[in-house]
Design a protein around this motif. Structure first.
Motif, mmCIF file in Angstrom:
data_model
loop_
_atom_site.group_PDB
_atom_site.id
_atom_site.type_symbol
_atom_site.label_atom_id
_atom_site.label_comp_id
_atom_site.label_asym_id
_atom_site.label_seq_id
_atom_site.Cartn_x
_atom_site.Cartn_y
_atom_site.Cartn_z
ATOM 1 N N ILE A 14 60.122 63.047 102.250
ATOM 2 C CA ILE A 14 60.050 64.082 103.290
ATOM 3 C C ILE A 14 59.313 63.523 104.497
ATOM 4 N N ILE A 15 58.211 62.829 104.244
ATOM 5 C CA ILE A 15 57.417 62.253 105.332
ATOM 6 C C ILE A 15 58.228 61.216 106.097
ATOM 7 N N SER A 16 58.913 60.345 105.381
ATOM 8 C CA SER A 16 59.640 59.267 106.053
ATOM 9 C C SER A 16 60.947 59.721 106.693
ATOM 10 N N GLU A 17 61.609 60.708 106.103
ATOM 11 C CA GLU A 17 62.916 61.137 106.611
ATOM 12 C C GLU A 17 62.858 62.425 107.431
ATOM 13 N N GLY A 18 61.772 63.167 107.298
ATOM 14 C CA GLY A 18 61.635 64.400 108.061
ATOM 15 C C GLY A 18 62.438 65.569 107.528
ATOM 16 N N GLN A 19 62.952 65.436 106.331
ATOM 17 C CA GLN A 19 63.713 66.529 105.722
ATOM 18 C C GLN A 19 63.680 66.380 104.207
ATOM 19 N N PRO A 20 63.925 67.459 103.480
ATOM 20 C CA PRO A 20 63.921 67.361 102.022
ATOM 21 C C PRO A 20 65.022 66.421 101.527
ATOM 22 N N PRO A 21 64.675 65.512 100.636
ATOM 23 C CA PRO A 21 65.661 64.557 100.126
ATOM 24 C C PRO A 21 66.504 65.144 98.994
ATOM 25 N N SER A 22 67.585 64.487 98.731
ATOM 26 C CA SER A 22 68.415 64.859 97.587
ATOM 27 C C SER A 22 67.738 64.364 96.306
ATOM 28 N N ILE A 23 68.139 64.926 95.201
ATOM 29 C CA ILE A 23 67.609 64.473 93.917
ATOM 30 C C ILE A 23 68.006 63.014 93.692
ATOM 31 N N GLN A 24 69.207 62.644 94.122
ATOM 32 C CA GLN A 24 69.660 61.260 93.986
ATOM 33 C C GLN A 24 68.760 60.303 94.776
ATOM 34 N N ALA A 25 68.347 60.715 95.975
ATOM 35 C CA ALA A 25 67.456 59.876 96.786
ATOM 36 C C ALA A 25 66.096 59.715 96.108
ATOM 37 N N ILE A 26 65.600 60.783 95.521
ATOM 38 C CA ILE A 26 64.325 60.717 94.805
ATOM 39 C C ILE A 26 64.451 59.752 93.627
ATOM 40 N N ALA A 27 65.528 59.900 92.882
ATOM 41 C CA ALA A 27 65.760 59.017 91.739
ATOM 42 C C ALA A 27 65.840 57.560 92.190
ATOM 43 N N PHE A 41 62.559 68.406 86.435
ATOM 44 C CA PHE A 41 62.851 69.538 87.312
ATOM 45 C C PHE A 41 64.352 69.802 87.239
ATOM 46 N N PRO A 42 64.754 71.008 86.830
ATOM 47 C CA PRO A 42 66.170 71.275 86.601
ATOM 48 C C PRO A 42 67.038 71.296 87.858
ATOM 49 N N ASP A 43 66.425 71.501 89.025
ATOM 50 C CA ASP A 43 67.197 71.520 90.259
ATOM 51 C C ASP A 43 66.257 71.313 91.446
ATOM 52 N N ARG A 44 66.834 71.230 92.610
ATOM 53 C CA ARG A 44 66.039 70.986 93.814
ATOM 54 C C ARG A 44 65.083 72.135 94.117
ATOM 55 N N GLY A 45 65.504 73.349 93.832
ATOM 56 C CA GLY A 45 64.625 74.495 94.034
ATOM 57 C C GLY A 45 63.357 74.382 93.198
ATOM 58 N N ALA A 46 63.487 73.923 91.974
ATOM 59 C CA ALA A 46 62.315 73.737 91.104
ATOM 60 C C ALA A 46 61.411 72.635 91.647
ATOM 61 N N LEU A 47 62.012 71.598 92.178
ATOM 62 C CA LEU A 47 61.238 70.514 92.811
ATOM 63 C C LEU A 47 60.448 71.039 93.999
ATOM 64 N N GLU A 48 61.106 71.789 94.869
ATOM 65 C CA GLU A 48 60.455 72.345 96.047
ATOM 66 C C GLU A 48 59.320 73.277 95.649
ATOM 67 N N ALA A 49 59.560 74.122 94.656
ATOM 68 C CA ALA A 49 58.534 75.059 94.202
ATOM 69 C C ALA A 49 57.340 74.307 93.617
ATOM 70 N N ALA A 50 57.598 73.253 92.862
ATOM 71 C CA ALA A 50 56.510 72.476 92.261
ATOM 72 C C ALA A 50 55.689 71.752 93.325
ATOM 73 N N LEU A 51 56.350 71.235 94.345
ATOM 74 C CA LEU A 51 55.635 70.555 95.421
ATOM 75 C C LEU A 51 54.757 71.550 96.189
ATOM 76 N N ALA A 52 55.289 72.726 96.453
ATOM 77 C CA ALA A 52 54.506 73.764 97.126
ATOM 78 C C ALA A 52 53.346 74.219 96.245
ATOM 79 N N ALA A 53 53.590 74.384 94.958
ATOM 80 C CA ALA A 53 52.533 74.805 94.029
ATOM 81 C C ALA A 53 51.416 73.765 93.972
ATOM 82 N N ARG A 54 51.782 72.498 94.004
ATOM 83 C CA ARG A 54 50.770 71.442 93.994
ATOM 84 C C ARG A 54 49.919 71.501 95.260
ATOM 85 N N ALA A 55 50.540 71.755 96.399
ATOM 86 C CA ALA A 55 49.793 71.869 97.657
ATOM 87 C C ALA A 55 48.856 73.069 97.613
#
Length: 171
Positions: A14-27, A41-55
C-alpha cells in the motif's frame, strides 16, 4: 510465514503503490502462493479488516499507556501526525468506506474509548470531544494536504489541554 507477515506485506505494498494490492501481489511479495495467503485470510475484505484492526490495537496501546501517565489528551493530538504506515492504513480504511455508510463498528468503538480516556483525564466530556475532533481533523489534513508541523501540534496541545500561556503561535 504468519498472519503478521501477510499484513506487513500488504501494508508495504500500500505504501509503495498507493493503493490496496491484490492477494496475488501480496503472495508474490512473500514468495508464496495465493493459497498460502488465503490460509490466513479468506478474502481481501478480511485482510483489510485485519490491517485496520491491527492499527486500532496499536493506537489503543498508545492511548492506554498515555491514560496511565495522565497524558491521553496530548497523546491523541500527537498521534494526529500519522506515520507512513498509519497513513497507508487510514487510506485503506477510507477507501473501504466508499461501500459503507459509516465507520466499521470496531473503529467507531475505539474512537469512543479514546475519547472516554481523554474525558476521564480532563474531567470534561465536551472538552474531550473537542480534542478528539481536532485530532481527527489534523489527521485527515495530514492525509490529504500538508501535515501540520510538530510545533503546531505542540501549540495545540498546550492550548487545548490547558497547559498554555494563551499566547499561541503561528502555523
Amino acid at each position: 510465514m504468519n498472519a503478521d507477515d501477510v499484513l506487513d506485506a500488504m501494508q508495504d505494498l500500500i505504501i509503495s503503490e498507493g493503493q490496496p494490492p491484490s492477494i496475488q501481489a501480496i503472495a508474490g511479495t512473500l514468495g508464496r502462493t495465493k493459497q498460502a495467503v488465503l490460509h490466513y485470510f479468506p478474502d481481501r475484505g478480511a485482510l483489510e479488516a485485519a490491517l485496520a484492526a491491527r492499527a486500532v490495537a496499536r493506537v489503543d496501546e498508545a492511548m492506554t499507556a498515555a491514560a496511565r501517565r495522565g497524558d491521553a489528551a496530548a497523546t491523541y493530538l500527537r498521534l494526529s501526525l500519522p506515520t507512513t504506515e498509519d497513513r497507508a492504513v487510514a487510506l485503506l480504511v477510507l477507501a473501504s468506506l466508499r461501500t459503507r455508510d459509516s465507520l466499521p463498528s470496531d473503529i467507531d468503538a475505539a474512537i469512543e474509548r479514546w475519547e472516554g480516556l481523554i474525558a476521564a483525564e480532563l474531567g470534561n466530556p465536551l472538552r474531550a470531544e473537542v480534542i478528539r475532533l481536532v485530532g481527527d481533523g489534523l489527521f485527515v489534513e495530514s492525509l490529504f494536504g500538508e501535515a501540520p508541523s510538530a510545533q503546531r501540534i505542540e501549540d495545540l496541545v498546550a492550548h487545548l489541554v490547558g497547559r498554555d500561556d494563551d499566547k499561541g503561535s503561528s502555523k
